[in-house]
Every structure is written in structure tokens, then in C-alpha cells.
Motif scaffolding. Structure first.
Motif, PDB file in Angstrom:
ATOM      1  N   GLU A  43      18.290  32.538 146.991  1.00 16.71           N
ATOM      2  CA  GLU A  43      18.856  32.497 145.672  1.00 16.71           C
ATOM      3  C   GLU A  43      18.423  31.400 144.744  1.00 16.71           C
ATOM      4  O   GLU A  43      18.119  31.801 143.806  1.00 16.71           O
ATOM      5  N   LEU A  44      18.112  30.126 145.487  1.00 12.04           N
ATOM      6  CA  LEU A  44      17.286  29.284 144.356  1.00 12.04           C
ATOM      7  C   LEU A  44      15.906  29.534 144.150  1.00 12.04           C
ATOM      8  O   LEU A  44      15.341  29.601 142.979  1.00 12.04           O
ATOM      9  N   HIS A  45      15.176  30.296 145.025  1.00  8.35           N
ATOM     10  CA  HIS A  45      13.940  30.957 144.749  1.00  8.35           C
ATOM     11  C   HIS A  45      14.114  31.898 143.526  1.00  8.35           C
ATOM     12  O   HIS A  45      13.189  32.169 142.440  1.00  8.35           O
ATOM     13  N   ARG A  46      15.071  32.850 143.614  1.00  2.00           N
ATOM     14  CA  ARG A  46      15.174  33.838 142.596  1.00  2.00           C
ATOM     15  C   ARG A  46      15.652  33.132 141.021  1.00  2.00           C
ATOM     16  O   ARG A  46      15.208  33.645 140.217  1.00  2.00           O
ATOM     17  N   GLU A  47      16.462  32.442 141.253  1.00  3.67           N
ATOM     18  CA  GLU A  47      16.777  31.581 140.008  1.00  3.67           C
ATOM     19  C   GLU A  47      15.869  30.777 139.536  1.00  3.67           C
ATOM     20  O   GLU A  47      15.694  30.905 137.998  1.00  3.67           O
ATOM     21  N   MET A  48      15.032  30.177 140.277  1.00  3.89           N
ATOM     22  CA  MET A  48      13.757  29.731 139.737  1.00  3.89           C
ATOM     23  C   MET A  48      12.849  30.568 138.805  1.00  3.89           C
ATOM     24  O   MET A  48      12.312  30.324 137.763  1.00  3.89           O
ATOM     25  N   GLU A  49      12.604  31.902 139.430  1.00  4.34           N
ATOM     26  CA  GLU A  49      11.729  32.843 138.830  1.00  4.34           C
ATOM     27  C   GLU A  49      12.415  33.276 137.453  1.00  4.34           C
ATOM     28  O   GLU A  49      11.743  33.389 136.495  1.00  4.34           O
ATOM     29  N   LEU A  50      13.872  33.578 137.768  1.00  4.17           N
ATOM     30  CA  LEU A  50      14.228  34.095 136.438  1.00  4.17           C
ATOM     31  C   LEU A  50      14.336  32.910 135.456  1.00  4.17           C
ATOM     32  O   LEU A  50      14.107  33.104 134.063  1.00  4.17           O
ATOM     33  N   ALA A  51      14.484  31.756 135.779  1.00  2.00           N
ATOM     34  CA  ALA A  51      14.334  30.516 134.823  1.00  2.00           C
ATOM     35  C   ALA A  51      13.098  30.470 134.121  1.00  2.00           C
ATOM     36  O   ALA A  51      12.832  30.079 132.907  1.00  2.00           O
TER      37      ALA A  51
END
Length: 425
Positions: A43-51
Motif C-alpha cells: 500500500e505504501l509503495h502504491r501511495e508513493m507512486e501516486l504521490a
């Protein structure tokens, strides 16, 4: 002694089960923790990419009046950049000042600043911290133009799940240990009972054997004292005391032989050599041997033996069983009474039945008459020369032949002993 043994067994059992439960839960918890951590990292990796997409990866930009929030639909073609309402990202400059917030949540400047400071103070690219009673996970990534992009994920629910898992285990483990304790105690008592019963029988056996040996030794010692008191007398004058000594010596010899025989055939692991033998012929031989004795005692004898019945085991031991039952019947038959012997086939077994007329056996003694040294009337048994070992020997032999032996009271003052043995196939 047996209570201590049971308690030690219970303690060992409970410790073993507790360790096994602890190991099992540790494995389950480790697997659940790894799965949860893996999900958080994804989830953190996904949020980082979206950010990074939402921020355009252009470095920190500050709007007039302080940090600004990105429009969630500017960088994603009309779709929200963040699918979770419990995740967001913060962009800071090199000094850690919040430049922008990418979030579907409305975060105050104080909260966003506290979150950024907590993440930057850890000095790690990824970690966890607690803020305002909530657990957060973060991933920090430096930006090319200076500053940092920090993605956050609220993991309070995940950590709460793991905590509840520990509490649930403790509750279930406590309940299971209580249940297992009572189950283990029940089976411990059941498993100790045969050992205690065997120990009590052994003690009783030693006490009875000592008592039976004490009586003839006392008689012998007394008669020897009488002989020594008259050293001048000849053997002819002292023959009565010598006869008593000889009689008691013979009784002791018989008792000793019976005890040795019982010890031999009752040894653990000792099996009877399974050889087919003619049971019908063996019974006939014993009856013919005892026929003269029965006639001298003025006792009627009747027998019915089905021919051709074959069993497996020791023919000599089987004859001994027949001899013991027949001798027992003669001892307790009233004068001018009757003794009967039958041998018949019943299904896959042969049944030997020895009956005699006489006083019935009290019901409370029917199950115990096969115990060693057990006699319903000790004084009468001694006057007839018995020690209470004959039926015990017979039962041991029958058990070794995988059969059964029991007694019943019949009608009209009749007592019957039954021996059932499997037929040889």
C-alpha cells in the motif's frame, strides 16, 4: 505415591501442551505479521507512486499562504489519485517544512507538520510511529530538486487486529488449558488405576504368601522344639511330631512350587507355544485318571465330551486346568454328591463345563475366587489342604490361551465353572 505420580504426569502433560500451543501461536502470529507487513508495504509503495504522479515529480512547490493541497484529479485523468481515505502524502523541502499535502483528507497544518517531523526524525526510509493514539506507517523518498515525498498509511486497524489476535489466543489458550487439565486428569486417573491395582494386588500377594508360609513354619518350629525337649527319646516315640513336620514340609513344598509356577507362566512377554492339540482326548485322559479317586469318595461322575475338538496351545497346561477344576469340584462336593464334565462346541469356541453339587458360592465372591490366595472360607480350605492358588493358576493359563474362565451358581445346589477357548482353525 500414586497421587504424586499422577500430579507429575499432569504437570508434564500441561507443560508439554502449553509449549506446543505457544509454538503454534508464535508460528501463526509470525505468518499473520508478515502478511500484514507485506500488505502495508504494498500500500505504501502504491501511495508513493501516486504521490509522485500527483506532484509531477517537480520538487516542492509552495503556494501563497503556506502548504497547498494538490487537486486529486489533475494528474490522473479525472480519477481520484488515492483510493484509500486513510492514506495521503506530504511534500517537504530539505529542511522538513511542509510544502504541499496530497490527500483526500482535510489535514490541519499542525497535524501535517507533526506527521512530517515524526517521519523525518526517524532517519529511515520506511517505518512506523504513533501519533494521537493512532498507528502510522510511512515511506520516505528524496526528491531530485531537494526535499522529500512522504507517503503515510493509517495502520491502526491492522495493528489492532494483531493485538486482538494475541488477546484471542490468550483467552482460547486459557480456556483450552482448563479443559485439557480436566481431560488429562480424568485419563491420568484412568491410566494410574491399573498400576495402582497391580501394586495393591502385589502387596496383598506378598502379605498372603508370607502368612501362608508363616503357619507351616510355626508348626515345624514348634514340633522341633518338642523333639529337642526330649533328646533321649527314640524316633518311634517322637514319630507323631516328625509326621507333623513332614506334613507341613510337604505343604510348604507344594506352595513354593505353585508360586514358582505362577511366576513362570505370568511373566510379561511369555507366550504359550501355539500347537494344535486334541482337547477332547485331553479331557478324557484327565477324567480316566481321576475316576478311581471319585469312586473312592462315593461321588457320582457323569461326563459328555464332544469328539474331535481341537484347540491351540499347550496340552499339558490345558490338562492342568481340567485337573484343577475337577479337583476343586471334588473338594466342595457334598458326600454322595455328583460331579459333571461336559465339553461342547459353541460357534468358534469350545466350552468346558465342570459342575458339582454343594453349597453355592456367594455372589460377592464369584468375581474374586480366581484371585491368588482368595478363599471364601479360609478355615475350611486349609482343612482340605488348599491355598487358594489353584483357580488363580487356571485363570492365568486360560488367559495365556486367549480364553475366558468364570463361575456360576446353578439350580438345586449346583456350582458350575466354565472355560471357553477358541477352536483351532
Amino acid at each position: 505415591m500414586f497421587r504424586k505420580l499422577r500430579n507429575k504426569f499432569l504437570l508434564l502433560n500441561m507443560v508439554t501442551i502449553s509449549v506446543m500451543l505457544l509454538i503454534a501461536f508464535a508460528c501463526i502470529y509470525a505468518i499473520m505479521y508478515q502478511n500484514t507487513s507485506r500488505g502495508i508495504d504494498q500500500e505504501l509503495h502504491r501511495e508513493m507512486e501516486l504521490a509522485r504522479k500527483a506532484a509531477g515529480n517537480d520538487g516542492p512547490k509552495s503556494g501563497p499562504g503556506g502548504p497547498r493541497s494538490f487537486d486529486m484529479e489533475d494528474k490522473t485523468g479525472g480519477k481520484p489519485a488515492f483510493g484509500r481515505s486513510d492514506s495521503f502524502s506530504i511534500v517537504t523541502d530539505a529542511e522538513g517544512t511542509v510544502q504541499s499535502v496530497i490527500s483526500r483528507l482535510e489535514l490541519t497544518d499542525e497535524l501535517s507538520g507533526g506527521l512530517a517531523a515524526a517521519a523525518l526524525s526517524g532517519g529511515k526510509a520506511q517505518g512506523k510511529f504513533t501519533l494521537n493514539d493512532s498507528r502510522w506507517a510511512y515511506a520516505l523518498q528524496p526528491m531530485p530538486g531537494g526535499g522529500y515525498t512522504i507517503s503515510y498509511l493509517d495502520i491502526t486497524a491492522q495493528m489492532g487486529f494483531l493485538t486482538n489476535l494475541v488477546y484471542a489466543f490468550l483467552l482460547v489458550a486459557a480456556l483450552m488449558l482448563v479443559i485439557i487439565f480436566f481431560i488429562s486428569r480424568y485419563f491420568a486417573d484412568r491410566s494410574i488405576e491399573p498400576v495402582q491395582e497391580a501394586f495393591d494386588k502385589q502387596k496383598q500377594f506378598i502379605a498372603d504368601a508370607s502368612h501362608e508360609l508363616k503357619t507351616p513354619l510355626t508348626v515345624i518350629n514348634t514340633n522341633v522344639d518338642v523333639l529337642l525337649a526330649h533328646p533321649e527319646d527314640t524316633i518311634r516315640h517322637q514319630s507323631r511330631w516328625i509326621t507333623y513336620i513332614k506334613s507341613e514340609s510337604e505343604r510348604m513344598a507344594k506352595l513354593t512350587n505353585d508360586l514358582l509356577y505362577l511366576a513362570q507362566i505370568d511373566q510379561a512377554g511369555t507366550e504359550v507355544l501355539a500347537v494344535p492339540f486334541e482337547a477332547s482326548e485331553a479331557v478324557e485322559q484327565v477324567v480316566l485318571t481321576m475316576e478311581a479317586v471319585i469312586f473312592e469318595r462315593d461321588i457320582r461322575l457323569s461326563y459328555e465330551i464332544e469328539p474331535g475338538l481341537t484347540a491351540r496351545g499347550s496340552i499339558e497346561q490345558f490338562k492342568q486346568v481340567v485337573m484343577i477344576l475337577l479337583d476343586n469340584a471334588l473338594k466342595y462336593t457334598h458326600p454322595r454328591g455328583a460331579v459333571g464334565i461336559t465339553l461342547k462346541k459353541r460357534h468358534q469356541h469350545m466350552v468346558l463345563k465342570v459342575t458339582n453339587t454343594g453349597d453355592p458360592i456367594p455372589p460377592e465372591h464369584l468375581e474374586r475366587i480366581f484371585d491368588r490366595f482368595y478363599r471364601t472360607d479360609a478355615s475350611r480350605a486349609r482343612s482340605q489342604g488348599g491355598y487358594g492358588l489353584g483357580l488363580a493358576i487356571a485363570k492365568t493359563i486360560v488367559d495365556k490361551h486367549k480364553g475366558s474362565i468364570y463361575a456360576k451358581n446353578g439350580k438345586e445346589q449346583e456350582v458350575a465353572f466354565y472355560v471357553e477357548l477358541p477352536l483351532s482353525s
